[in-house]
Design an enzyme around this catalytic site. Structure first.
Site, PDB file in Angstrom:
ATOM      1  N   ASP A  43       0.866  -1.170   0.000  1.00 24.69           N
ATOM      2  CA  ASP A  43       0.000   0.000   0.000  1.00 24.69           C
ATOM      3  C   ASP A  43       0.911   1.232   0.000  1.00 24.69           C
ATOM      4  OD1 ASP A  43      -2.369   1.688   0.609  1.00 24.69           O
ATOM      5  OD2 ASP A  43      -1.438   1.821   2.597  1.00 24.69           O
TER       6      ASP A  43
ATOM      7  N   ASP B 175      -1.458  -0.678   5.973  1.00 25.80           N
ATOM      8  CA  ASP B 175      -1.633  -0.086   7.310  1.00 25.80           C
ATOM      9  C   ASP B 175      -3.086   0.014   7.747  1.00 25.80           C
ATOM     10  OD1 ASP B 175      -2.211   2.053   5.387  1.00 25.80           O
ATOM     11  OD2 ASP B 175      -2.213   3.371   7.129  1.00 25.80           O
TER      12      ASP B 175
END
Length: 216
Positions: A8, A161
């Site tokens: 990400d 995250d």
């Protein structure tokens, strides 16, 4: 089997929140809406620009209002996404080490143009993909599959995250490593089902090696 590492972007590799906040508040102000705080935006990001704008608008805003503000936000953010944004400390070194063993890719729910602009500056040479008309945003697994094909990998560890990244990995049938320096805290991640956590970017190469050697 060739294993890749997919990352990400926001909250995992880059601290992008101040630029996102500035662009969001610019778009809100243009259309006469009140601004948002950094703490609020931290909770709103992760599920694409449209959802971020929807949450930033006052409760009850119509779909048309969302699209109007979004149309102002997207080009402004793409043009101003590099003022305060920086890699988290230790990330460039960790990526350099990881790339010696595994092919890497970056997948993000940001608009594709912004993703490519940021990654060309901060992570040149790493394949990067954002949301576009032909690539739906996470947690749809299409982005993961497209990135795997681009880097020639059969499977991957997904590093992120947020709860969106956990669900993306689940939908793609791959393990997720959740990082603790991003936009969600340990409690949020564990509540979302995180089983594998990384405390510091410097630990990423070793944690990934251990996870992969255990058979994913």
């Amino acid at each position: 089997m060739k294993i890749g590492i997919l990352f990400d972007l926001d909250g995992t590799l880059l601290d992008t929140l101040e630029d996102i906040l500035a662009a969001t508040n610019y778009a809100l102000s243009v259309h006469g809406y009140p601004s948002r705080t950094l703490a609020e935006l931290r909770r709103f990001v992760g599920n694409g620009a449209e959802n971020q704008i929807r949450l930033s608008l006052p409760e009850g805003a119509s779909p048309e209002e969302v699209q109007t503000v979004l149309a102002t936000y997207k080009p402004y953010y793409t043009a101003h996404c590099q003022h305060f944004t920086r890699p988290y400390e230790g990330i460039p070194q960790a990526l350099a080490q990881i790339s010696r063993k595994y092919p890497l890719a970056i997948v993000s729910n940001k608009p594709d143009a912004a993703v490519k602009a940021l990654c060309a500056r901060e992570f040149p040479g790493i394949f990067a993909l954002g949301e576009s008309p032909d690539c739906p945003r996470k947690p749809d697994p299409a982005m993961v599959r497209k990135a795997l094909a681009a880097i020639g990998a059969d499977t991957c560890v997904f590093v992120g995250d947020s709860e969106v990244d956990l669900l993306t990995a689940k939908n793609a049938g791959v393990p997720c490593l959740s990082v603790l320096w991003g936009f969600r805290d340990r409690e949020d991640l564990e509540k979302a089902g995180a089983l594998r956590l990384c405390q510091d970017p410097a630990e990423l190469p070793q944690v990934l090696d251990s996870l992969i050697s255990s058979g994913l």
